[in-house]
Enzyme design. Structure first.
Site, PDB file in Angstrom:
ATOM      1  N   LYS A 117     -84.961 -15.100  -4.935  1.00 21.16           N
ATOM      2  CA  LYS A 117     -84.143 -14.029  -4.349  1.00 21.16           C
ATOM      3  C   LYS A 117     -84.011 -14.151  -2.829  1.00 21.16           C
ATOM      4  O   LYS A 117     -82.990 -13.756  -2.247  1.00 21.16           O
ATOM      5  CB  LYS A 117     -84.729 -12.656  -4.689  1.00 21.16           C
ATOM      6  N   GLU A 201     -86.651  -4.542   1.146  1.00 17.77           N
ATOM      7  CA  GLU A 201     -85.229  -4.223   1.260  1.00 17.77           C
ATOM      8  C   GLU A 201     -85.076  -2.722   1.354  1.00 17.77           C
ATOM      9  O   GLU A 201     -85.884  -1.976   0.803  1.00 17.77           O
ATOM     10  CB  GLU A 201     -84.484  -4.665   0.001  1.00 17.77           C
ATOM     11  N   HIS A 235     -84.786   0.301 -15.093  1.00 14.82           N
ATOM     12  CA  HIS A 235     -84.098  -0.976 -14.866  1.00 14.82           C
ATOM     13  C   HIS A 235     -83.606  -1.637 -16.141  1.00 14.82           C
ATOM     14  O   HIS A 235     -83.278  -2.821 -16.146  1.00 14.82           O
ATOM     15  CB  HIS A 235     -84.976  -1.954 -14.076  1.00 14.82           C
ATOM     16  N   ARG A 291     -76.688 -16.803 -15.706  1.00 15.56           N
ATOM     17  CA  ARG A 291     -76.639 -16.881 -17.166  1.00 15.56           C
ATOM     18  C   ARG A 291     -75.515 -15.983 -17.660  1.00 15.56           C
ATOM     19  O   ARG A 291     -74.918 -15.240 -16.888  1.00 15.56           O
ATOM     20  CB  ARG A 291     -77.953 -16.342 -17.743  1.00 15.56           C
TER      21      ARG A 291
END
Lengths: 483, 123
Positions: A117, A201, A235, A291
């Site tokens: 990431k 973040e 999530h 993907r």
């Protein structure tokens, strides 16, 4: 070069999806499956089946050796990894290359660049794609992290660099919470991904999750617009749609531009998704998934394409016949993921044998199903058993069509989240299109109350479930009335 | 799986049903329900408020927190214990007010599916 035989190394509804696409292209499908997945639709649809190990994923779907040996021994020229499992594992892609089996997906390098990431963010910055304000340095001294977090502004998200699927993420709402969040994220990252590197973040509390479908063939990278996936719990996505109710055509063009730029930077081939957060009218790059995604059908429905067949074509080194300026969305599509879980018990997985099913038919309905009556639903994997996808001319008519379709959907043998889906679809915040990723925690954080079936007394008379034996009675679990 | 038509208060309903060991699965008016069989010892005629069930593990996992004591009372829908499975946490509850007879598991213990975790006193 046309494939004659392809190995499908996945399960559930996506394995069936891939097998069907292969058959439509005149290619034989060999299913690589775990022990318990003998009880599945894919097992019955495949031309050939090879058991690659015991039910726990680590012993089967995640086991390189077993998967490759099975593909090679059944003379498959290529392997389709589906999603999850090994689909984003660069080492596996290289292992396929070594064994001279074509991996249907992007290159190992592209996967590696975007799988990290921190690296993905660097590439985005280099490509002038707006990113979420944060700190990605390798110095993880807590005092420094606290300083950086203050600069970013709380709340702050601690993220695992090797992470994915919503794991290795911890929120720190204040200075005091940061230390614990960092420790916890590192522990989870180490155990889930074998890599404890983290970064910080800004945490956008009220953001929309908007992602762009991109697709690379040997000549170009296309974009097929956006999907919105803001309805998610822990999530895990529950409902997805295309297009997003808040994205206009200029924004769509911009997002497409940014996404294809990023994909080209890593020489991307095949299906991929660039995820953004949309907050206060601005888009921020979040991460890229290298993907095919679970929710790809909603894009297929509004763009009139078949992404799985496109993946196979590209792997066969054929160019796609698409033309970018003709790839515009038409109408609206929504997907509901059907999970085998008890909506009245906080989503606890429900296991058992499927005793009966009956699905909606009619215009604009599409079902992706992995299991049929008689199949056992177990707990070795996630509990998604089917996806219902609906399309219609407008978003509001699409929502109505989905609600009606869910009412027609019958699944006996395991509990499903269908009652929850109906409540979400009829909630004003969803209908208005204003929902953010906070939607589930704002409106569905407490348990659902079970509503008694109407006229229970009548039903039980009709079913003749009076006293069967002296000791056995049917009682309505909600009203406590005996029959 | 079969269906029957039935008139309830002048309105026609189509009811789909399937019998299983657990009870009857029914679908009508766009909703699916499971009508559970209950075994009641003694054949008493008093009505019981909803079904008292011991808590069993719905899937294999690990007990992370026990929030009741032996001999203690729990309220309806109160979380009795917390379990972790498949990287998610689940709160297991009693659906009726009950008294804990026996805690059959320990915090930190790994449990198998259907394993008896909490036994309640029969009312």
């Amino acid at each position: 070069m046309k494939f004659k035989k392809v190995a499908v190394s996945n399960r559930g509804e996506v394995a069936v999806r891939i097998i069907r696409a292969l058959h439509e292209m005149g290619i034989k499908a060999t299913l690589l499956h775990s022990e318990v997945d003998i009880s599945s639709m894919a097992y019955r649809e495949a031309d050939e089946t090879v058991c690659i190990g015991a039910s726990p994923s680590s012993e089967s779907y995640l086991n390189f050796e077993n998967v490759l040996n099975a593909a090679v021994s059944s003379a498959c020229e290529a392997i389709h990894p589906g999603f999850g499992f090994l689909s984003e594992n660069a080492d596996f892609v290289q292992a396929c290359e070594k064994r001279r089996i074509i991996f249907i997906g992007p290159s190992a390098d592209a996967i590696r660049s975007m799988g990290d990431k921190i690296k993905a963010k660097e590439i985005a910055k280099q490509m002038s794609v707006p990113t979420i304000p944060g700190y990605e340095g390798s110095d993880e001294d807590l005092a420094l992290l606290k300083e950086k977090a203050l600069e970013i502004g709380f709340p702050v998200l601690v993220k695992a660099s090797a992470g994915g699927g919503g794991r290795g993420l911890k929120v720190a709402r204040s200075h005091e919470e940061l230390g614990e969040a960092v420790q916890s994220a590192k522990r989870e990252a180490q155990s889930s991904f074998g890599n404890s590197r983290i970064f910080l973040e800004k945490y956008f509390v009220n953001a929309k999750h908007i992602e762009v479908q991109i697709f690379g063939d040997k000549l170009r990278v296309f974009h097929l617009g956006e999907r919105e996936c803001s309805v998610q719990r822990r999530h895990q996505k529950i409902i997805e749609e295309s297009p997003s109710p808040v994205v206009n055509s200029e924004q769509r063009t911009l997002l497409g531009e940014l996404s294809t730029r990023l994909a080209k930077a890593v020489g991307y081939r095949g299906a991929g998704t660039v995820e953004f957060l949309f907050s206060e009218n601005r888009f921020y790059f979040m991460e890229m998934n290298t993907r095919l995604q679970v929710e790809h059908p909603v894009t297929e429905e509004v763009y009139g394409v078949d992404l799985v067949k496109a993946q196979i074509s590209v792997a066969q080194d054929e160019p796609l016949y698409w033309i970018q300026n003709q790839l515009v969305p038409r109408g609206h599509s929504i997907e509901c993921r059907i999970y085998a879980e008890d909506p009245y018990q906080n989503g606890v997985p429900s296991v058992g044998k499927l005793l009966g099913q009956r699905f909606t038919t009619g215009p604009g309905r599409r079902l992706e199903l992995g299991f049929e009556t008689g199949d056992e639903i177990s707990t070795y994997y996630d509990s998604m058993i089917a996806k219902l996808i609906v399309r219609d001319e407008t978003r509001s008519s699409c929502i109505r069509r989905m609600v009606e379709s869910l009412k027609e959907t019958i699944i006996f043998g395991v509990r499903t989240n269908i009652p929850l889906l109906k409540l979400i679809l009829t909630h004003e915040n969803f209908i208005s299109g204003q929902m953010t990723t906070q939607f589930m925690s704002d409106f569905f954080s407490t348990e659902l109350e079970e509503n008694p079936p109407i006229h229970f007394q009548d039903i039980s008379k009709v079913l003749k479930i009076d006293r069967i034996k002296k000791e056995e009675r049917i009682i309505n679990p909600f009203t406590g009335e005996w029959t | 799986m079969r269906f029957i038509h039935h008139d309830i208060e002048g309105k026609r309903h189509c009811i789909w049903l399937e019998e299983s060991e657990v009870g009857f699965w029914v679908h009508l008016d766009g909703q699916t329900h499971l009508l559970k069989r209950q075994f009641q010892r003694g054949g008493g005629t008093k009505s019981v408020d909803a079904v008292l069930e011991n808590i069993r593990a719905p899937m294999p996992g690990r007990v992370t927190k026990i929030m009741a004591n032996e001999g203690g009372k729990v309220l309806a829908h109160q979380t009795v214990l917390v379990m972790e499975a498949m990287k998610m946490e689940y709160n297991l509850k009693s659906n009726v007010e009950a008294v804990v007879k026996k805690l059959c598991c320990r915090e930190g213990e790994t449990v198998t599916q259907d394993q008896l975790l909490v036994e309640f006193e029969t009312p």
